[in-house]
Enzyme design. Structure first.
Site, short mmCIF file in Angstrom:
data_model
loop_
_atom_site.label_atom_id
_atom_site.label_comp_id
_atom_site.label_asym_id
_atom_site.label_seq_id
_atom_site.Cartn_x
_atom_site.Cartn_y
_atom_site.Cartn_z
NE ARG A 58 -2.64 -1.18 3.12
CZ ARG A 58 -3.02 -0.54 4.40
NH1 ARG A 58 -4.00 0.09 5.19
NH2 ARG A 58 -2.14 -1.86 5.80
CE LYS A 158 5.14 -19.20 10.94
NZ LYS A 158 5.23 -18.68 12.10
CE LYS A 192 13.90 -24.65 10.11
NZ LYS A 192 15.62 -24.01 10.36
CD GLU A 226 11.96 -19.88 17.98
OE1 GLU A 226 12.96 -19.08 17.56
OE2 GLU A 226 10.98 -19.26 18.80
CG ASP A 245 4.84 -17.86 15.48
OD1 ASP A 245 5.30 -18.04 14.44
OD2 ASP A 245 6.31 -17.86 15.83
CG HIS A 250 7.40 -24.09 11.93
ND1 HIS A 250 7.16 -23.89 10.64
CD2 HIS A 250 7.93 -22.83 12.70
CE1 HIS A 250 7.70 -22.46 10.13
NE2 HIS A 250 7.88 -22.35 11.17
C1 BG6 Z 1 8.77 -18.08 12.58
C2 BG6 Z 1 8.08 -18.09 13.81
O1 BG6 Z 1 7.68 -19.16 11.51
O2 BG6 Z 1 9.78 -19.56 13.32
C3 BG6 Z 1 9.35 -17.70 14.43
O3 BG6 Z 1 7.68 -16.99 13.30
C4 BG6 Z 1 10.00 -18.41 14.92
O4 BG6 Z 1 8.89 -16.84 15.54
C5 BG6 Z 1 10.63 -19.13 13.32
O5 BG6 Z 1 11.46 -18.02 15.74
C6 BG6 Z 1 12.25 -20.39 13.82
O6 BG6 Z 1 12.67 -20.75 12.32
P1 BG6 Z 1 13.72 -21.18 12.28
O7 BG6 Z 1 14.11 -21.14 11.21
O8 BG6 Z 1 14.56 -20.07 12.46
O9 BG6 Z 1 13.75 -22.23 13.35
#
Ligand code: BG6
Length: 501
Positions: A58, A158, A192, A226, A245, A250
């Protein structure tokens, strides 16, 4: 600097000329992953001979020159390959920006058409919709009305909805404009290398598949702690939370790779069929076996509500109720601001039926890890585990016991590491987004999920996400392993990170 790939392979892998349209072109994902990804693919000879990238949104980022400047900065900061004058010129001359919105996409449609004529596009245009979920449906409507969506490959990010009903509504809206085979729902964990190695490990070797079942496997852990906090992503995170998330996306997708039956072939349809079967056998999650947490200080982050009950941590026990897995717990854990940053899949095996070796060592005693104390205070021989580390430097190892040299029959923990030549990765490795973007241009859906898989996963998660049974998030200290209740979840063994946690 071009990759040293086999020239014949590269030719076969080169997609046809096409235009790429990027919504969210000034956003974080584009900056960190998409531009560096396209740039590296170009250097690797895996972009089309000729292509154009049209950023859109936008708000104009200024002139095309100013837009290119931003991308130059992004490549300097996040690119994996050296940026030279020559490579930058080759990339930057293909970049431009056109303003558009859900109500007005005419200029963009014209720009796309002109660019396609200019490069003689024969491949279907790639449209990357990196926009908030609330904007998705109206944007897709615009793509349909302007004709941009016609025969396009549409990539979406997502979360695909936030519950069963919204996921179904989103899929219905997508299907009004696009055929299912035009839609690529991206989950970068499946891109990955190490995640795909789970499939290679299982199905390219005769050694493991015969024992890949409840008779031999005692538990599976999918653990993605994390260290990062939400890092200024409150706008996204407050509406999403750790569960949507990471878990519905994942971690459950990784569970799909670990648990699926051997597909009849390695292609999109066969994998989709097997993933769907696994997700159908997933038992709806039990709120009693789910722990949510929120790190202390989360509510003080900018743009987070003072009374926010958004979870930044999830640990849960899942079950796949089928012939292969009945009774084997799958423990999933992920969270922000934890003690370590890891992505580990651990497959743990039953202990031998008889204990013949003395168990008098203690992990804390000499740190060899051959004996572990369980939560009931019993000592156990360390179980055999296959450990997949899905890091930048991926490894697969088998944790075993061996006799300690010397006059006693003491056991020591040893590890067999799969020796993947690092050079192999350096030369051929693609970062997850690169691999997936390339797949989209080749029209390969194998590592993408389909509508019914997504809807089923929301159904499985509904008991925890919807209604009054959602567990209240428990506070935990930053730098810890989450709430105590979560630490104790995989009773009696505890979480099994190979080196702590
Ligand atoms: C993303 C999430 O999809 O994946 C993040 O939105 C997360 O919150 C990230 O930190 C982790 O991805 P990677 O590849 O760094 O393990």
């Amino acid at each position: 600097m071009p990759d040293q790939r086999d020239a014949k392979t590269t030719r076969a892998q080169r997609p046809e000329n096409r235009v790429l349209v990027l919504f969210g072109a000034t956003g974080d994902l584009a900056k960190r992953k998409l531009y560096p990804g396209f740039f590296h693919l170009m250097l690797a000879g895996l972009m089309p001979e000729d292509f154009r990238i049209i950023g859109s949104g936008r708000h104009s980022p200024g002139t095309d020159e100013e837009f290119r400047e931003r991308i130059h900065d992004a490549l300097s900061e996040f690119g994996r390959k050296e940026l030279t004058d020559e490579t930058w010129e080759a990339f930057s001359e293909r970049l431009s920006f056109v303003v558009s919105s859900a109500d007005d996409g005419e200029d963009l449609a014209k720009a796309v058409k002109d660019a396609e004529d200019e490069i003689g596009a024969t491949g279907s245009r790639l449209v990357y919709l990196s926009v908030p979920p609330s904007a998705m449906e109206s944007m897709v409507g615009m793509l349909g009305e302007t004709g941009i969506a016609k025969d396009a490959a549409l990539v979406i990010e997502k979360p695909f909805g936030h519950d069963v009903a919204s996921a179904k509504a989103l899929n219905a809206a997508l299907h009004e404009t696009l055929r299912e085979e035009q839609i690529f729902r991206i989950d970068h964990f499946l891109g990955k290398e190490a995640a795909q190695n789970i499939l290679a490990f299982r199905f390219a070797n005769g050694l493991f598949e015969p024992i890949w079942n409840r008779d031999h496997i005692a538990y599976v852990q999918i653990d993605v702690p994390e260290k990062l906090t939400i890092e200024g992503r409150a706008a996204f995170y407050e509406g999403t939370g750790a569960f949507r998330d990471m878990i519905t996306t994942h971690l459950l997708q990784l569970l799909g790779f670990v648990a699926l039956e051997p597909p009849v072939a390695l292609n999109a349809d066969a994998l989709h069929a097997e993933r769907t079967k696994v997700f159908q056998s997933l038992r709806p999650l039990d709120p009693e076996r789910t722990v949510l947490g929120q790190y202390e200080g989360y509510r003080d982050e900018d743009d987070v509500a003072d009374d926010s009950d958004v979870e930044t941590f999830v640990a849960l026990e899942a079950h796949v109720d089928n012939w292969r897995w009945k009774g084997v717990p799958f423990f999933l854990r992920t969270g922000k601001a934890l003690a370590d940053g890891r992505r580990v899949v651990t497959v743990g095996f039953h202990e031998p039926p008889m204990r013949m070796f003395p168990l008098h060592r203690d992990v804390d005693h000499d740190g060899d890890g051959a004996v572990v104390n369980d939560f009931d205070g019993h000592k156990r021989a360390r179980p055999n585990e296959i450990v997949f580390e899905l890091s930048e430097d991926p490894t697969v190892s088998i944790e075993m016991l061996a006799k300690v040299p010397g006059p006693t029959m003491d056991l020591g923990a040893v590890s067999m590491k799969l020796d993947i030549d690092q050079d192999f990765y350096d030369r051929h490795g693609l970062e997850a987004y690169e691999r997936l973007l390339h797949d989209v241009m080749k029209g390969d859906h194998m590592l993408f999920t389909r509508a019914e898989e997504i809807e089923r996963l929301w159904e499985v998660c509904a008991p925890v996400l919807e209604g009054d049974d959602r567990p209240a998030p428990l506070p935990y200290a930053q730098g810890s392993w989450g709430p105590e209740e979560a630490v104790a979840l995989p009773h009696p063994r505890g979480w099994r990170l190979p080196d702590g946690g």
